[in-house]
Design a protein around this motif. Structure first.
Motif, PDB file in Angstrom:
ATOM      1  N   PRO A  59       0.825  -1.214   0.000  1.00 45.97           N
ATOM      2  CA  PRO A  59       0.000   0.000   0.000  1.00 45.97           C
ATOM      3  C   PRO A  59       0.855   1.258   0.000  1.00 45.97           C
ATOM      4  CG  PRO A  59       0.112  -0.906   2.205  1.00 45.97           C
ATOM      5  CD  PRO A  59       0.843  -1.877   1.308  1.00 45.97           C
ATOM      6  N   GLU A  60       0.265   2.364  -0.448  1.00 48.16           N
ATOM      7  CA  GLU A  60       0.989   3.637  -0.424  1.00 48.16           C
ATOM      8  C   GLU A  60       1.262   4.058   1.012  1.00 48.16           C
ATOM      9  OE1 GLU A  60       0.721   8.162  -2.271  1.00 48.16           O
ATOM     10  OE2 GLU A  60      -1.009   6.834  -2.399  1.00 48.16           O
TER      11      GLU A  60
ATOM     12  N   LYS B 117      13.759   5.287   6.294  1.00 46.37           N
ATOM     13  CA  LYS B 117      12.520   5.183   5.526  1.00 46.37           C
ATOM     14  C   LYS B 117      12.710   4.288   4.301  1.00 46.37           C
ATOM     15  CE  LYS B 117       9.006   7.968   3.175  1.00 46.37           C
ATOM     16  NZ  LYS B 117       8.583   9.351   2.795  1.00 46.37           N
ATOM     17  N   GLY B 118      13.856   4.432   3.638  1.00 54.03           N
ATOM     18  CA  GLY B 118      14.124   3.619   2.463  1.00 54.03           C
ATOM     19  C   GLY B 118      14.229   2.139   2.787  1.00 54.03           C
TER      20      GLY B 118
ATOM     21  N   PHE C 187       8.110   3.074  -5.283  1.00 49.74           N
ATOM     22  CA  PHE C 187       9.429   3.716  -5.279  1.00 49.74           C
ATOM     23  C   PHE C 187       9.470   4.963  -4.403  1.00 49.74           C
ATOM     24  CE2 PHE C 187       8.641   1.678  -9.399  1.00 49.74           C
ATOM     25  CZ  PHE C 187       9.596   0.681  -9.330  1.00 49.74           C
ATOM     26  N   SER C 188       8.405   5.216  -3.695  1.00 50.20           N
ATOM     27  CA  SER C 188       8.345   6.395  -2.832  1.00 50.20           C
ATOM     28  C   SER C 188       9.393   6.327  -1.728  1.00 50.20           C
ATOM     29  CB  SER C 188       6.951   6.498  -2.207  1.00 50.20           C
ATOM     30  OG  SER C 188       6.872   7.569  -1.304  1.00 50.20           O
TER      31      SER C 188
ATOM     32  N   SER D  89       2.631   4.950  -9.892  1.00 55.43           N
ATOM     33  CA  SER D  89       3.807   5.727  -9.529  1.00 55.43           C
ATOM     34  C   SER D  89       3.632   7.142 -10.040  1.00 55.43           C
ATOM     35  CB  SER D  89       5.078   5.114 -10.129  1.00 55.43           C
ATOM     36  OG  SER D  89       6.215   5.912  -9.824  1.00 55.43           O
ATOM     37  N   HIS D  90       4.113   8.113  -9.249  1.00 55.77           N
ATOM     38  CA  HIS D  90       4.159   9.494  -9.718  1.00 55.77           C
ATOM     39  C   HIS D  90       5.438   9.754 -10.511  1.00 55.77           C
ATOM     40  CE1 HIS D  90       1.183  10.652  -6.380  1.00 55.77           C
ATOM     41  NE2 HIS D  90       0.586  10.863  -7.536  1.00 55.77           N
ATOM     42  N   GLN D  91       6.353   8.798 -10.492  1.00 53.53           N
ATOM     43  CA  GLN D  91       7.623   8.950 -11.199  1.00 53.53           C
ATOM     44  C   GLN D  91       7.465   8.311 -12.581  1.00 53.53           C
ATOM     45  OE1 GLN D  91      10.345   7.092  -8.473  1.00 53.53           O
ATOM     46  NE2 GLN D  91       9.956   8.596  -6.869  1.00 53.53           N
TER      47      GLN D  91
END
Length: 300
Positions: free
Chosen positions: A78-79, A133-134, A158-159, A187-189
């Protein structure tokens, strides 16, 4: 094993979050579900997973509706992340994978494989709250794939990842696809979408504004991008009808135009003024198409 969304609609009182979309994702395909915030992506994912019932239409995987009894077939990242901060990585994954029906020895084996692949074997006994976070994102991804799902849903995978870890995750996603996993992701990327997906649907305010094969979409899209370099001032290009945008840089300019006819007009115009060092017409990037189609929504 085919995922089919047939004219699905989801209404919340007077608000229509998803408005009559249909798509088919074949086994082993990588499919992109795109849109700005509030476009209906997460609602669509929740209907695919069986967490929400469509107001209208149907969602099936291998001809059947997804439900909790088939949860072991599905992986979901999930996001909004959902790890337990006080548990260690090992405790976390054992707990989550037992819910998927896995036995402890198998869980440990797969966990060690993925920790090694992501170059973090030392994190096995670290608490989630101790990780960056990563690296938390890596563990969240592992929780989505450790049980080898047939269908994998990735919402903004990938956030929060730096370029090195983003490439590491992309390689893992591609390997899963090669192994036969069906993958739907958002994805926003846009660069990641261009690198990974074959087909896509783009939503705006719950409606499909673009859908189909990525290569065909880019090839048939009217807007083009011109990279050019010349030994004189290019400001005059602003006056040519059909020029949408010009970005100047130390090496020349990038010009967005409506179509190839406008590109031909620009080539003739600059050729008459003198020597042209570079003139290259490219298909629009997915980023350009996204801005054009989803413009006006919140794209952050």
């Amino acid at each position: 094993m085919t995922l089919v969304l047939n004219n699905i609609k989801k209404k919340f009182k007077d608000h229509t979050a998803v408005d009559t979309i249909s798509l088919t994702v074949e086994k082993g395909e990588m499919f992109g579900l795109l849109g700005a915030n509030g476009a209906g992506k997460t609602t669509s994912f929740r209907m695919i997973l069986g967490l929400l019932d469509p107001t209208e239409g149907t969602v099936t995987w291998a001809g059947e509706r997804l439900s909790y009894k088939r949860t072991k077939l599905i992986g979901y990242l999930p996001e909004e992340r959902g790890l337990f901060p006080k548990l260690t990585v090992k405790e976390q994954l054992i707990y989550l994978m037992k819910l998927k029906g896995m036995k402890k020895p198998e869980i440990i084996k797969e966990m060690k494989h993925w920790l090694d692949r992501f170059q973090v074997p030392e994190y096995e006994n670290k608490k989630i709250e101790e990780l960056s976070k990563g690296n938390q994102q890596k563990i969240q991804f592992m929780a989505a794939v450790l049980h080898k799902p047939e269908l994998l849903i990735l919402d903004e995978p990938f956030s929060g990842l730096d370029p090195v870890n983003s490439d590491m995750l992309k390689a893992a996603v591609l390997d899963l696809q090669k192994a036969g996993t069906t993958i739907v992701f958002s994805s926003h990327q846009m660069q990641n979408v261009e690198e990974l997906c074959e087909d896509l649907i783009m939503l705006k305010q719950g409606k499909a504004v673009l859908q189909g094969n990525l290569r065909e979409i880019k090839r048939s899209y009217g807007m083009k991008s011109i990279s050019l370099r010349a030994d004189y001032d290019l400001q005059f290009l602003h006056s040519i009808p059909g020029v949408l945008k010009i970005e100047f840089n130390k090496n020349g300019a990038t010009v967005k135009v409506e179509n190839e006819t406008v590109a031909e007009q620009i080539f003739r115009a600059i050729s008459e003024k003198g020597f042209v060092r570079k003139f290259e017409v490219d298909e629009p990037s997915l980023h350009d198409i996204f801005i054009d189609k989803a413009g006006g929504d919140n794209i952050d």
